[in-house]
Design an enzyme around this catalytic site. Structure first.
Site, mmCIF file in Angstrom:
data_model
loop_
_atom_site.group_PDB
_atom_site.id
_atom_site.type_symbol
_atom_site.label_atom_id
_atom_site.label_comp_id
_atom_site.label_asym_id
_atom_site.label_seq_id
_atom_site.Cartn_x
_atom_site.Cartn_y
_atom_site.Cartn_z
ATOM 1 N N LYS A 1170 0.856 -1.196 0.000
ATOM 2 C CA LYS A 1170 0.000 0.000 0.000
ATOM 3 C C LYS A 1170 0.886 1.238 0.000
ATOM 4 O O LYS A 1170 1.810 1.351 0.809
ATOM 5 C CB LYS A 1170 -0.933 0.026 1.212
ATOM 6 N N GLU A 1228 -7.913 3.802 -1.481
ATOM 7 C CA GLU A 1228 -8.666 4.133 -0.270
ATOM 8 C C GLU A 1228 -9.015 5.616 -0.252
ATOM 9 O O GLU A 1228 -8.158 6.466 -0.499
ATOM 10 C CB GLU A 1228 -7.832 3.822 0.979
ATOM 11 N N LYS A 1279 -10.104 -0.610 10.898
ATOM 12 C CA LYS A 1279 -9.157 -0.354 11.982
ATOM 13 C C LYS A 1279 -9.919 -0.478 13.298
ATOM 14 O O LYS A 1279 -10.678 0.418 13.673
ATOM 15 C CB LYS A 1279 -8.562 1.045 11.842
#
Length: 1706
Positions: A1170, A1228, A1279
């Site tokens: 990422k 994202e 998360k």
């Protein structure tokens, strides 16, 4: 006139006094009640009446003019003390409970010279008030007597007979209110007495514009006058519950002692008890006409009877104009008896007063017989006639339509008409009468007759026929109608053709016998065949009156000819009791008891089933037709523990393992029918066991042949036996296991339905059940409609705040929904017609649900619906899947060709329901989505018209969702839950928490976190957080990590305060080993155990707490976190499980540099990377990085980008165009605005992942995330520390996986502790996803690389033996081992080098301070927490009835940054007053001003500096006083639900008097009664729903000196406080004003205070908006500091920080 009298109403100038009921000495002469245009009417007094004068009260609401010249001592408020007794099984039992309570009171009479006591008990809810009134003797010993109907829909005398009328019955007058002109001047007193608005649950009844003079016994129509009273005995019928109450009022000063008041009450009780409605009577209306006809009642339809709720003024003590109370509700249907010869009625008697029946208008013998039949029906209480057009039945139809008490409805379809009659009988419990012509008209009744017979529904069929000479001779419409319905009727009788040659009595006795059969067990239809010769019309034909011989007495009254009386023999009763002993012994010995509540038809039976479930406390399975399946929770959540409803047993039984495990040894079934086939099969599997079936009918309803004890009795009689016996022992394991299985499956069903975004039939069932209120009813059609409602209907919370609800909540926290259906033969014919009849009979708004085929089968029911006669509006929901969907769920669907199913089973159609409705003039609405269905239901419920709502559906989609989704996942959920249960013993399932501590850690990082801005001056970077250690009483330990990131609106200081709070409240809490199920269990646990709304916990705090709890449960079971989350996983699988890791690159270098770093990571073994983007000034540079990385690593590596919401939509689109060929797995959060995400997906074509978007969702997750189901969103980055723990993370992951999206777990630079938990959680999600794919028969997805690569940032760790994440030698990839993560969690040794400090809690220091006030010493109990050296000193002041203990949790939370002190205010808790002077020294006044001065002296003893003062309610008023008067010692003040006082002088005077009354009541009746009454008030509505409400109330009883507590209540009254509103305008001390979201009263006060404080003060810098603050606390009411303390803790910390860091130039 003999009246039971006593007090006065909410009106100006009204006096009240009490009298006691006295026997009538002799009947007065007959009087006429004069018409309204006559000036007055008189009620003659009885000779030598024994009238007892009592307390005089002027009313509960004071008119301003009343204060003229009134001194404080001349104004008195009387408070009624209300005692609520446990619910009674019957009305008679309720009377007995009140009698026992009064007897107990007589043994220990009140010491006060005056008072009002009220005893009330919840009793069964079916209407009984009118019956009770009608039972009273014509020559009553007690007056007044009244019935008041609560029917507001244009009531008529017919409505009394058509369906059950709820209302109020009262006898005697404990309190009466009337004009001052009623009294002579010598009677008037300077003291004015009023009823306080604290007097809960009291209604006053009477008349406006009526002046009733007690001295002259006259009543005059006089504008502005009134006459009201409060009954001594009262039955008030509300929705779902009736309340029986008795009121006692006495006053020695008014010559009525307590003993005399009791004597008066007992006279009323004796008569009311002796003349009560017999419990054996089947229906109410047959006695009404006879009873009312015997009274000398005058009808006056212009008169209304008013009923006033004495709390209706919203707590106001003062009104400017008493005539405002004209808006009180009134009834235009009532009857009141004021004396033996005087009674007034409205809409009760129009035709019933004509008691003599006459046949002189009958033209022929046919008319005579028809008239006799219809009249006898009306006397038997049969007043609803369903008439089919026909010639031969003309005499009956004409007689019925012209009878004054009969209501007729007509339909051309006899089949629909008969089903309509069934519906009416179901709703009213009264038989309906069906009139048809001869021939096939009679045959058309057969389907309904079968249904009525099978379901025990009483019907009377009057079928016209040809006479005998026209039988079997080919006459038109002549068939053999003798015994036409065979065994399906309970009684048949063929009358001869009407003739004057036999006594007409045969007609009456036949009717009486038939109706007796219809209404005796087993109830059912009866058939009387009625031949008539011509002429059928009313043509004159000579007949001989001698046929009426012997009917003179019958004609002169209104009673049936033959009365059937059932006598129970004592020896039979004894024998029954002996047999019941055996049953009771079986129940007492039960180990695994199960209570099934099948079809229950009456409200009293539903009530009884409730009480039975509460008594047994067995797992209770309510069928949809029980009325309890769709119950509404209206009370305290903790009271649910008294009930164990298992609503989803049907779907629990989808699990093979559950079916094997579930073995009940004693089963009680109430009601014969059970809808669920799976439950019926389960019952058969349980055999051999003791199976007790209870139903009133004698028939054998035992298809599996397993009933061992068949009890033929009413539910009430059976429950009465059980409730008198001791409660059976409770098997905690059996009960808790079933409850848990039910909870898990319920959660799974709700989740599956919520994640299916097209409107499904199960979701329609949920939406429909949510729409229902306790005032409505449901009619469930057959086939799939009733099954879906049974399986998926919701029971939910409803905010009911009626008087009855408040009273009942303490015992029965639920209300029910009345439900009916045709389950006798369970056919689909006649359902719409039945539902319309049910609406008429039950007199409620009815929501009917049926399928399209059922609807089409009874389209003629629309003709009945369209008549809208004598009923409320109804809504018909048609689930239109264009065929018979139920066959798609049967085994035949899997074994048969689709074409055959389509043609011969589904019977698919294309009929337009909309056009059908239009043809019949019925409103039609179409619903294709959930929102459309909700809107349509809302519109239909509030429209005063009938409505058909068509819900579009599909057979195939419905079958797939039922079979492949709901059933499989429900089965899987039940399997998972049971696998946990079977590993545990009862002792293992629950354990107490011994304590908790936490340590602050600070670990060095190798590089700055990618989410923070780099400070170039720092070369060292750290990650800080807390390690929680949770200890169980058995020694088990679990660790959790709380690591907030400030970019997520959390900081270490705020987090630590929450940890301190939890550390205090968590000790002693119980944790269940079922918490790892993660299906709402943690949210429920936080609310019920910690007493805070789950949303008030910071996400990182909740995450760390859940982590610690999961780890301690795993430690207790010697297992792993993964294994308790996925209990079916084998130990070997766990050891071999791996989790792929996604690497993370900051990407701040050049494209080549970043590409090189990525290549290095690939060489290490990472398969996914990422890259952080949107950090550069030019997004083209970001795109270049992506392009270069993709070029260097190749396409076999998964590449992700993360923009962290940094781009505008336009910028994101530009970026997407540059990287569209880079094969990104996803990007994202590419855009700043949530609303642009879907648009970006569609325009860019790039796959998108959600991150921050879901982090902002804290409540109603599934509802809010629904809009992101778009296929362009391919992943959800979870998360746990940001979204609030593992439960929320699991929910989001499950949603994503069901939508075919990736659920990626991501860390926020946690230590090895947090990472180890996340690794196991990631593996759990992978296993869950595999199960989902298997259940949905979709291709298994490859494992996902989770965002746990932040471990590479850790230079050091909290553990001495860190995680070993690296390249797996077998796969060659970088992976985390689940076994290694488990090793870290189980054997973690904390690295003391990174621990900054540890906190294990602190003790509260308790000491005493002494302050002298005149000749008295005041000793104050003080509690202190925190460092004495702290510069911040916070003084906490509690409210009335509180103590300093109230603040301990908040004090401990902020004690890290302040020295916190709470004080028991004067006369509260452990504070004491000691006299140093003479005995007769007057104690000091503890006014607000005096107490503020005392607090000022205490502060001077504590510190030479300033303090911050925090006060709640009364303490808030003291704190405000100190802030305004002693600014030299008050640095700032926090006012929670406080007030500057009352502005209005009159209101202050009334409030002083009211608080003085409260003080007297406190002394007279004790603290317990006072506290119960205090917290029953409207102000505490929100607090009453708090799970710790009972503990809070119990803490209010900890006061050493009740007498001085009462003095404090009086002295500190807001009515004695000088208002501070003007002072607020000049306030220079910073204020924080806090109020609860639901506290509307103090919200308004706080907003006004804020305005005055800010706008009244103008400085040069105009800093008012920085000095003062106003804060709303969510999810709380008046006691916000108790209901939701965490937001208050945060607000306090911010206020303290502001005071220390800001300087105000004022």
């Amino acid at each position: 006139m003999s009246l039971v009298q006593a007090l006065s109403p909410p009106f100006s100038g009204l006096r009240f006094r009490t009298k006691r009921s006295v026997p009538r000495v002799m009947p007065p002469p007959t009087l006429t009640f004069l018409s309204r245009n006559f000036p007055r009417f008189h009620l003659l007094r009885l000779p030598n009446p024994k009238v007892v004068e009592a307390a005089r009260v002027d009313g509960p609401v004071v008119e301003i003019g009343e204060f003229a010249g009134t001194e404080d001592g001349d104004l008195v408020f009387e408070t009624c003390i209300t005692l609520t007794l446990p619910p009674a099984l019957t009305l008679e039992q309720g009377l007995q409970r009140i009698t026992e309570a009064v007897e107990k009171m007589k043994m220990d009479p009140p010491s006060s010279a005056c008072g009002i006591f009220r005893f009330q008990v919840p009793v069964p809810p079916s209407p009984k008030a009118l019956n009770w009134f009608c039972c009273q003797p014509a020559e009553s010993s007690v007056y007044p007597l009244f019935f008041l109907s609560k029917n507001t829909d244009n009531p008529t005398y017919k409505s009394l007979y058509l369906n059950e009328s709820s209302g109020v019955f009262g006898i005697g007058a404990a309190i009466y209110f009337t004009n001052s002109s009623s009294f002579t001047s010598g009677e008037l007193s300077s003291t004015k007495r009023y009823l306080s608005s604290d007097s809960t649950s009291i209604m006053a009844y009477g008349f406006m514009d009526i002046n009733f003079n007690m001295e002259s016994s006259s009543m005059v129509h006089e504008a502005g006058s009134s006459y009201f009273f409060i009954p001594q005995i009262e039955l008030h019928e509300y929705e779902g519950v009736s309340t029986l109450a008795a009121t006692l009022a006495w006053s020695d000063s008014s010559l009525c002692s307590f003993e005399e008041a009791v004597c008066s009450y007992e006279l009323s009780l004796k008569q009311a008890s002796h003349y009560s409605w017999p419990a054996t009577e089947k229906w109410h209306s047959k006695g009404i006409r006879s009873a009312l006809g015997k009274l000398n009642v005058v009808e006056d339809e212009t008169l209304s009877m008013v009923y006033i709720n004495l709390l209706s003024q919203g707590g106001r003590e003062v009104t400017s104009d008493v005539m405002e109370l004209r808006e009180a509700p009134s009834s235009c249907q009532f009857c009141i008896r004021l004396s033996l010869t005087t009674a007034v009625a409205s809409n009760m008697l129009d035709h019933t007063s004509q008691m003599c029946y006459s046949t002189r208008d009958c033209a022929n013998i046919n008319t005579v017989w028809a008239s006799l039949i219809i009249e006898e029906c009306s006397r038997l209480g049969l007043t609803y006639f369903c008439v089919a057009p026909g010639s031969r039945s003309s005499p009956l139809a004409v007689a019925a339509s012209t009878h004054p008490l009969i209501t007729c409805i007509v339909c051309y379809d006899e089949r629909s008409l008969a089903f309509h009659a069934i519906g009416y009988a179901k709703g009213s419990h009264n038989p309906a009468v069906v009139i048809t012509s001869s021939g096939t008209a009679v045959s058309n009744l057969l389907p309904a007759v079968v249904e009525a017979s099978q379901d025990f529904v009483p019907l009377l069929l009057l079928t016209a026929d040809r006479p005998l000479e026209l039988q079997d001779v080919g006459a038109n419409q002549a068939i053999n109608q003798v015994n036409h319905f065979g065994s399906f009727v309970r009684f048949f009788f063929g009358l001869p053709a009407a003739t004057d040659q036999i006594p007409a009595r045969v007609v009456l006795t036949t009717l009486d016998s038939a109706v007796h059969w219809a209404t005796s067990s087993p109830r059912g239809p009866v058939h009387i065949n009625c031949p008539f010769r011509e002429p059928l019309e009313n043509s004159p034909s000579t007949w001989v009156p001698s046929c009426l011989k012997g009917l003179d007495f019958w004609m002169s009254n209104a009673e049936p000819f033959t009365k059937y009386i059932q006598v129970q023999h004592s020896h039979a009763h004894t024998d029954t009791h002996g047999q019941m002993t055996e049953v009771l012994n079986v129940i007492q010995k039960a180990k695994n008891g199960l209570l099934l509540i099948g079809a229950v038809h009456t409200e009293d039976d539903i009530w009884t089933a409730f009480l039975l479930a509460k008594h047994l406390q067995w797992p209770t399975v309510p069928d949809i037709l029980s009325g309890l399946r769709l119950r509404k929770l209206v009370a305290f959540p903790e009271l649910e523990e008294n009930f164990m409803f298992i609503d989803h047993l049907d779907h629990v039984l989808l699990s093979d393992s559950v079916r094997v495990w579930l073995q009940a040894d004693v089963i009680i079934q109430i009601g014969s029918r059970i809808t669920s086939k799976r439950i019926s099969q389960m019952l058969e599997k349980c055999f051999p066991c003791s199976y007790i079936m209870v139903d009133k009918h004698p028939c054998r309803h035992d298809p599996s042949h397993i009933v061992t004890h068949r009890i033929q009795s009413g539910i009430v009689e059976f429950a009465d036996c059980l409730l008198k016996a001791s409660s059976p022992k409770k098997n905690r394991k059996w009960s808790s296991f079933l409850q848990l299985l039910n909870m898990v499956v319920a959660w799974e069903i709700s989740f599956q339905i919520s994640t299916k975004y097209s409107l499904t039939e199960p979701e329609a069932a949920q939406v429909i059940s949510e729409t229902l209120s306790c005032k409505s009813a449901l009619f469930a059609g057959n086939s799939m409609a009733i099954r879906d409602l049974d399986m998926y209907g919701l029971n939910w919370s409803e905010g009911i705040h009626s008087i009855a609800a408040t009273m009942l909540n303490s015992e029965l926290p639920y209300r029910w929904i009345r439900v009916a259906g045709n389950r006798g033969a369970s056919g689909i014919d006649g359902l719409l017609s039945t539902a319309v009849g049910f609406t008429v009979g039950c007199n409620r708004r009815v929501l009917c649900v049926m399928g399209d085929v059922s609807f089409l089968h009874d389209t003629n029911g629309l003709a009945i619906l369209n008549q809208r006669k004598s009923r409320k509006p109804m809504t018909v929901v048609v689930i239109n899947n264009h065929g018979g969907a139920i066959f798609s769920l049967l085994p035949i669907a899997e074994k048969t060709e689709p074409s055959i199913m389509e043609q011969y089973f589904y019977t698919s159609h294309s009929v337009s329901i909309r056009r059908l409705c239009a043809a019949h003039g019925v409103k039609h609405l179409l619903a294709q989505t959930k929102v459309e269905l909700q809107d349509a239901l809302f519109i239909s419920q509030y429209d005063e018209m009938d409505c058909v709502i068509e819900v579009e559906s599909s057979i195939d989609a419905n079958a797939t969702f039922h079979r492949l989704i709901l059933r499989k996942f429900a089965s899987q959920a039940a399997n998972d839950a049971l696998s946990i249960l079977l590993r545990l013993s009862v002792q293992d399932s629950i354990c107490k928490i011994h304590g908790m501590d936490y340590s602050l850690f600070r670990i060095p990082l190798r590089a700055p976190p990618t989410m923070t801005t780099v400070d170039q001056h720092h070369s060292k970077f750290y990650r800080e957080g807390y390690i929680l250690s949770l200890y169980l009483e058995d020694g088990s330990v679990g660790l959790g990590e709380v690591a907030p990131f400030e970019i997520h609106r959390e900081n270490l200081l705020d987090v630590e305060q929450q940890l301190r709070f939890i550390l205090h409240v968590i000790k002693g809490a119980t944790i269940s080993c079922f918490l790892p199920l993660l299906r709402g269990s943690f949210s429920s646990w936080i609310w019920n155990n910690l007493g805070v709304p789950p949303s008030s916990l910071f996400p990182s705090v909740r995450c760390g707490l859940e982590m610690a709890i999961l780890n301690v449960i795993a430690a207790r079971q010697s297992s792993s976190l993964l294994n308790i989350l996925q209990p079916q996983m084998e130990e070997g699988d766990e050891r071999s499980s791996k989790v792929k890791i996604c690497a993370l690159i900051d990407s701040s270098g050049t494209p080549s540099e970043v590409a090189y770093a990525a290549t290095t990571l690939v060489e290490e073994g990472f398969t996914a990377i990422k890259l952080k983007v949107a950090r550069r000034r030019n997004l083209i540079d970001d795109a270049a990085v992506i392009q270069e990385v993709r070029k260097r690593v190749g396409h076999q590596i998964e590449l992700r980008a993360d923009a962290n919401r940094s781009w505008t939509f336009e910028e994101a689109i530009q970026f997407s165009s540059l990287v569209k060929d880079c094969d990104l797995q996803y990007i994202e959060e590419p855009v700043q605005d949530d609303n642009d995400i879907i648009k970006f997906c569609e325009e860019s074509g790039l796959p998108v992942a959600l991150d921050e978007t879901i982090g902002n969702i804290q409540e109603n997750t599934l509802e809010k995330i629904a809009k992101y189901a778009h296929p362009g969103i391919v992943a959800v980055v979870i998360k746990p520390s940001v979204i609030g723990g593992f439960e929320n993370a699991a929910l989001l992951a499950r949603w994503a996986q069901h939508q075919g999206k990736m659920a990626v777990v991501s860390a926020t630079f946690e230590s090895g502790l947090g990472l180890s938990a996340y690794i196991q959680f990631s593996c759990y999600l992978e296993l869950q996803n595999a199960d989902i794919c298997k259940a949905m028969k979709s291709e298994p997805v490859p494992s996902i690389a989770h965002g746990l690569g932040t471990y590479r940032w850790l230079e050091e760790d909290v553990t001495t033996d860190p995680l070993r994440i690296g390249r797996d030698p077998y796969s060659g990839f970088v992976e985390a081992s689940v076994a290694d993560a488990n090793r870290v969690l189980q054997k973690l040794q904390i690295n003391e080098n990174v621990v900054c400090r540890k906190f294990t809690g602190e003790q509260v220091s308790i000491y005493e301070l002494n302050i002298d006030v005149k000749d008295y010493s005041c000793f104050f109990k003080v509690r202190e927490v925190g460092r004495r050296t702290s510069d911040n000193i916070v003084l906490f002041l509690h409210g009335f009835l509180g103590t300093g203990e109230d603040w301990i949790t908040i004090m401990k939370a902020i004690s890290g940054s302040a020295r916190c002190i709470s004080i028991d205010l004067p006369c509260h808790g452990g504070s004491k007053i000691q006299n140093h002077g003479a005995k007769d020294t007057v104690p000091p006044s503890f006014s607000i001003e005096v107490v503020a001065e005392i607090m000022y002296k205490i502060i001077n003893q504590i510190t030479p500096g300033k303090v911050i003062c925090v006060g709640y309610s009364m303490g808030g008023r003291i704190a405000l006083q100190m802030a305004l008067r002693f600014s030299d010692k008050i640095e700032g003040a926090v006012i929670i639900a406080g007030s500057p006082g009352l502005k209005d002088k009159v209101a202050r005077k009334a409030r002083r008097a009211k608080d003085d009354s409260r003080a007297r009541s406190l002394v007279a009746h004790g603290l317990q009664l006072f506290v119960d009454s205090w917290y029953a008030g409207d102000l505490w509505k929100s607090l009453r729903r708090h799970p710790h409400f009972n503990q809070i109330v119990a803490s209010r009883l900890q006061h050493d000196d009740v007498r001085n507590l009462a003095k404090a209540l009086s002295d500190l009254s807001v009515g004695r406080q000088l208002p501070l509103w003007e002072d607020l305008k000049h306030c220079k001390t910073p204020l924080m004003l806090i109020y609860g979201e639901k506290d509307t009263k103090f919200k308004t006060i706080a907003q006004e205070m804020f305005y005055e404080a800010c706008h009244g003060f103008k400085s040069a810098n105009d800093l008012w908006n920085e000095i003062h603050e106003i804060v709303e606390i969510p999810n709380s009411g008046h006691a916000a500091h108790l209901e939701n303390p965490l937001p208050i803790i945060s607000a306090l910390r911010q206020f303290l920080t502001k005071l220390k860091t800001s300087s105000f130039s004022i």
